[in-house]
Design a protein around this motif. Structure first.
Motif, mmCIF file in Angstrom:
data_model
loop_
_atom_site.group_PDB
_atom_site.id
_atom_site.type_symbol
_atom_site.label_atom_id
_atom_site.label_comp_id
_atom_site.label_asym_id
_atom_site.label_seq_id
_atom_site.Cartn_x
_atom_site.Cartn_y
_atom_site.Cartn_z
ATOM 1 N N LEU A 87 0.868 -1.184 0.000
ATOM 2 C CA LEU A 87 0.000 0.000 0.000
ATOM 3 C C LEU A 87 0.904 1.233 0.000
ATOM 4 N N ILE A 88 0.651 2.138 -0.969
ATOM 5 C CA ILE A 88 1.530 3.304 -1.155
ATOM 6 C C ILE A 88 0.707 4.582 -1.014
ATOM 7 N N SER A 89 1.300 5.578 -0.380
ATOM 8 C CA SER A 89 0.607 6.875 -0.265
ATOM 9 C C SER A 89 0.817 7.666 -1.555
ATOM 10 N N ALA A 90 0.070 8.796 -1.685
ATOM 11 C CA ALA A 90 0.161 9.588 -2.917
ATOM 12 C C ALA A 90 1.568 10.152 -3.124
ATOM 13 N N ASN A 91 2.325 10.322 -2.012
ATOM 14 C CA ASN A 91 3.711 10.792 -2.213
ATOM 15 C C ASN A 91 4.719 9.634 -2.243
ATOM 16 N N ARG A 92 4.234 8.494 -2.622
ATOM 17 C CA ARG A 92 5.018 7.289 -2.935
ATOM 18 C C ARG A 92 5.751 6.679 -1.732
ATOM 19 N N LEU A 93 5.202 6.922 -0.538
ATOM 20 C CA LEU A 93 5.776 6.273 0.654
ATOM 21 C C LEU A 93 5.068 4.943 0.873
ATOM 22 N N VAL A 94 5.844 3.946 1.287
ATOM 23 C CA VAL A 94 5.260 2.620 1.522
ATOM 24 C C VAL A 94 4.580 2.626 2.892
ATOM 25 N N GLU A 95 3.288 2.337 2.929
ATOM 26 C CA GLU A 95 2.572 2.363 4.209
ATOM 27 C C GLU A 95 2.341 0.964 4.769
ATOM 28 N N TYR A 96 2.333 -0.020 3.865
ATOM 29 C CA TYR A 96 2.083 -1.383 4.344
ATOM 30 C C TYR A 96 2.605 -2.392 3.318
ATOM 31 N N MET A 97 3.161 -3.485 3.819
ATOM 32 C CA MET A 97 3.534 -4.615 2.942
ATOM 33 C C MET A 97 3.039 -5.890 3.605
ATOM 34 N N ASN A 98 2.429 -6.774 2.841
ATOM 35 C CA ASN A 98 2.031 -8.040 3.464
ATOM 36 C C ASN A 98 3.225 -8.996 3.487
ATOM 37 N N ARG A 99 3.007 -10.185 4.048
ATOM 38 C CA ARG A 99 4.104 -11.149 4.247
ATOM 39 C C ARG A 99 4.813 -11.495 2.940
ATOM 40 N N VAL A 100 4.020 -11.794 1.889
ATOM 41 C CA VAL A 100 4.634 -12.210 0.616
ATOM 42 C C VAL A 100 5.459 -11.068 0.014
ATOM 43 N N ALA A 101 4.936 -9.845 0.097
ATOM 44 C CA ALA A 101 5.682 -8.701 -0.445
ATOM 45 C C ALA A 101 7.006 -8.552 0.296
ATOM 46 N N GLU A 102 6.964 -8.779 1.623
ATOM 47 C CA GLU A 102 8.205 -8.681 2.406
ATOM 48 C C GLU A 102 9.191 -9.778 2.034
ATOM 49 N N GLU A 103 8.649 -10.940 1.668
ATOM 50 C CA GLU A 103 9.542 -12.041 1.274
ATOM 51 C C GLU A 103 10.191 -11.747 -0.073
ATOM 52 N N ILE A 104 9.419 -11.128 -0.979
ATOM 53 C CA ILE A 104 9.950 -10.840 -2.313
ATOM 54 C C ILE A 104 10.999 -9.725 -2.239
ATOM 55 N N PHE A 105 10.638 -8.647 -1.553
ATOM 56 C CA PHE A 105 11.587 -7.545 -1.393
ATOM 57 C C PHE A 105 12.125 -7.652 0.034
ATOM 58 N N SER A 106 13.166 -6.885 0.333
ATOM 59 C CA SER A 106 13.679 -6.997 1.699
ATOM 60 C C SER A 106 12.602 -6.460 2.647
ATOM 61 N N PRO A 107 12.436 -7.047 3.827
ATOM 62 C CA PRO A 107 11.378 -6.593 4.720
ATOM 63 C C PRO A 107 11.536 -5.107 5.063
ATOM 64 N N MET A 108 10.414 -4.448 5.140
ATOM 65 C CA MET A 108 10.429 -3.038 5.484
ATOM 66 C C MET A 108 10.917 -2.937 6.919
ATOM 67 N N ARG A 109 11.862 -2.033 7.165
ATOM 68 C CA ARG A 109 12.364 -1.911 8.532
ATOM 69 C C ARG A 109 11.262 -1.410 9.449
ATOM 70 N N LYS A 110 11.159 -2.041 10.618
ATOM 71 C CA LYS A 110 10.108 -1.661 11.571
ATOM 72 C C LYS A 110 10.258 -0.186 11.938
ATOM 73 N N GLY A 111 9.176 0.528 11.932
ATOM 74 C CA GLY A 111 9.191 1.934 12.331
ATOM 75 C C GLY A 111 9.725 2.846 11.249
ATOM 76 N N ASP A 112 10.149 2.299 10.136
ATOM 77 C CA ASP A 112 10.650 3.129 9.047
ATOM 78 C C ASP A 112 9.466 3.627 8.237
ATOM 79 N N LYS A 113 9.016 4.827 8.538
ATOM 80 C CA LYS A 113 7.810 5.331 7.892
ATOM 81 C C LYS A 113 8.148 6.046 6.596
ATOM 82 N N ASP A 114 9.449 6.280 6.370
ATOM 83 C CA ASP A 114 9.792 7.142 5.252
ATOM 84 C C ASP A 114 10.328 6.407 4.039
#
Ligand code: ADP
Length: 349
Positions: A30-57
Motif C-alpha cells: 500500500l503506497i501513499s500519494a507521495n510514494r511512501l510505503v505504508e504497508y507490505m504483506n508477508r509475501v511482499a516482504e519475502e519478495i523484497f527486503s522486509p520493510m524496517r520496523k518503524g521506518d515510515k519514510d
C-alpha cells in the motif's frame, strides 16, 4: 463489521484484514500519494527486503529497488489508471507480474505482485523438452520418409535393394520406438510415482548377465571387458529390471565411447552400508564442464553423434537409482577415460 453482541470493533476488523492479507499468495503493498510505503504483506516482504520496523519514510523505489517497477507506480499516479507489467527484478532474479491500482479516492495506490518465477521456469523446461523431443524425432522420421519415397518412386526395384531399404526403414522405426519407450520411462521415474517392482537381487549374477549380453557389442568395437565382483556379496532389494537397465546403460556407454583396443572394468563391491557398482573405461572421457550436465535429460557432449543415442539414458538411470535411495555420479578425465558409480543401500526393505 457487525456492531451488536459478538460484534467486531474497528481494531478487530483491521487485525482480521491484516491476517487475511498475510495469508494471500500475492504480494500487496500500500503506497501513499507521495510514494511512501505504508504497508507490505508477508509475501511482499519475502519478495523484497522486509520493510524496517518503524521506518515510515521508505519510498516505493527504496523498497523494490527497481526502476521499471517504480515507473509503473508513477504512471498510475499520473494517469489515475491501473498499470500492469511483467518485471524481472535483477537483485533476486525474480520474475514478477505487477499490477498497480489507485484506490477509489486516488489517495492510495495498491501494488499487487504475483511471483511467477517458478511458473516461468517450468514453462521454459516444458518448451525445451518439446524442442528436444522434436529434434530427436526429426532425423529418423526424415530417413523413413526418404527411404519410403525411394521405394515408391522406383517402379521396378530389384529385390536385394528393396530388402535393404525396408531393413533401414525398420531400423529407423526401432529408434523411434526406443525413444518413445525412453520418454515414457523417464516420465514415470522422474515423477517419483513409478511403481517399483521390489524383488531380491543377486547383483553378482546380474553383472554377469549384463556382460554376457553386451559381449558381442564389445567384441565388435574391439573393447575388452573385465569384471571384478567381491565374493559373498549379500543380496539386495530393488526393481530388478530397472537396476539391470542402469547397468546396461553404463556398460553400453562405456563400450560406445571407448575406441578399439581400449578396456572396460565392471566392479561390484560392498561399502559400509551399500553395494557399490562402478563401470570404468579407457575411452574418450568427459570434460569437467560436461561432467556437471551429463545426467540432465537429452544432454549429449557431442551433438553431431545424435544418431548414436537420445541422451536420455543417464537421466533415466539417475532417477532409478534415486528411487532406490542410492547415489549415482561420475569421474572422468578427458582423453583418458571415465568411471561411473552407483550405490544401492543394503538394508532397503
Ligand atoms: P546417450 O548415450 O544416449 O547419448 P546418455 O544419457 O546415456 O545418452 O549419455 C549422455 C552423454 O554423456 C552421452 O551422449 C555422452 O556424451 C556422455 N557419456 C556418457 N557415458 C560416457 C562415457 N562412458 N564416456 C564418455 N562420455 C560419456
Amino acid at each position: 463489521m457487525r456492531d451488536n453482541a459478538g460484534s467486531m470493533d474497528y481494531e478487530g476488523f483491521y487485525a482480521s484484514i491484516l491476517t487475511m492479507l498475510d495469508t494471500l499468495d500475492d504480494g500487496i503493498i500500500l503506497i501513499s500519494a507521495n510514494r511512501l510505503v505504508e504497508y507490505m504483506n508477508r509475501v511482499a516482504e519475502e519478495i523484497f527486503s522486509p520493510m524496517r520496523k518503524g521506518d515510515k519514510d521508505a519510498t516505493f523505489i527504496e523498497i523494490v529497488r527497481d526502476y521499471e517497477c517504480d515507473s509503473l507506480l508513477r504512471k498510475c499516479i499520473e494517469t489515475g489508471q491501473q498499470q500492469a507489467g511483467l518485471i524481472k527484478i535483477r537483485l533476486n532474479n525474480k520474475l514478477l507480474q505487477v499490477n498497480v491500482v489507485p484506490d477509489a479516492r486516488k489517495q492510495h495506490y495498491i501494488v499487487v505482485i504475483k511471483d511467477i518465477t517458478q511458473r516461468q521456469h517450468l514453462e521454459d523446461i516444458r518448451r525445451d523438452m518439446i524442442a528436444n523431443i522434436s529434434h530427436e524425432f526429426r532425423t529418423p522420421i526424415t530417413s523413413i520418409k526418404l527411404l519410403s519415397e525411394t521405394l515408391i518412386s522406383q517402379g521396378n526395384i530389384d529385390q536385394p535393394l528393396e530388402q535393404d531399404l525396408l531393413k533401414k526403414i525398420c531400423l529407423e522405426a526401432d529408434k523411434l520406438a526406443q525413444m518413445t519407450n525412453d520418454l515414457t520411462e523417464l516420465a514415470a521415474v522422474q515423477s517419483g510415482r513409478a511403481q517399483l517392482n521390489w524383488v531380491e537381487i543377486d547383483i553378482s549374477r546380474m553383472a554377469a548377465v549384463v556382460i554376457e549380453r553386451l559381449a558381442a557389442q564389445a567384441r565388435m568395437g574391439g573393447v575388452k571387458v573385465n569384471v571384478e565382483v567381491e565374493t559373498g556379496l549379500p543380496k539386495i532389494t530393488g526393481d530388478s529390471a530397472r537396476i539391470e537397465s542402469v547397468l546396461m546403460n553404463l556398460v553400453t556407454n562405456a563400450i560406445k565411447f571407448t575406441a578399439s583396443g581400449g578396456s572396460i572394468l565392471l566392479r561390484v563391491t560392498k561399502d559400509v552400508n551399500d553395494i557399490l557398482v562402478s563401470v570404468s573405461d579407457t575411452g574418450i572421457g568427459i570434460s569437467a564442464e560436461d561432467l556437471l550436465r551429463i545426467f540432465e535429460r537429452f544432454y549429449k557432449v557431442d551433438k553431431s553423434r545424435s544418431g548414436v543415442g537420445s541422451g536420455l539414458g543417464l537421466a533415466i538411470s539417475k532417477h532409478i537409482i534415486l528411487a532406490h535411495e542410492g547415489r549415482i555420479w561420475a569421474k572422468s578425465e578427458e582423453g583418458r577415460g571415465s568411471t561411473f558409480y552407483f550405490t544401492l543401500p543394503l538394508d532397503k526393505r
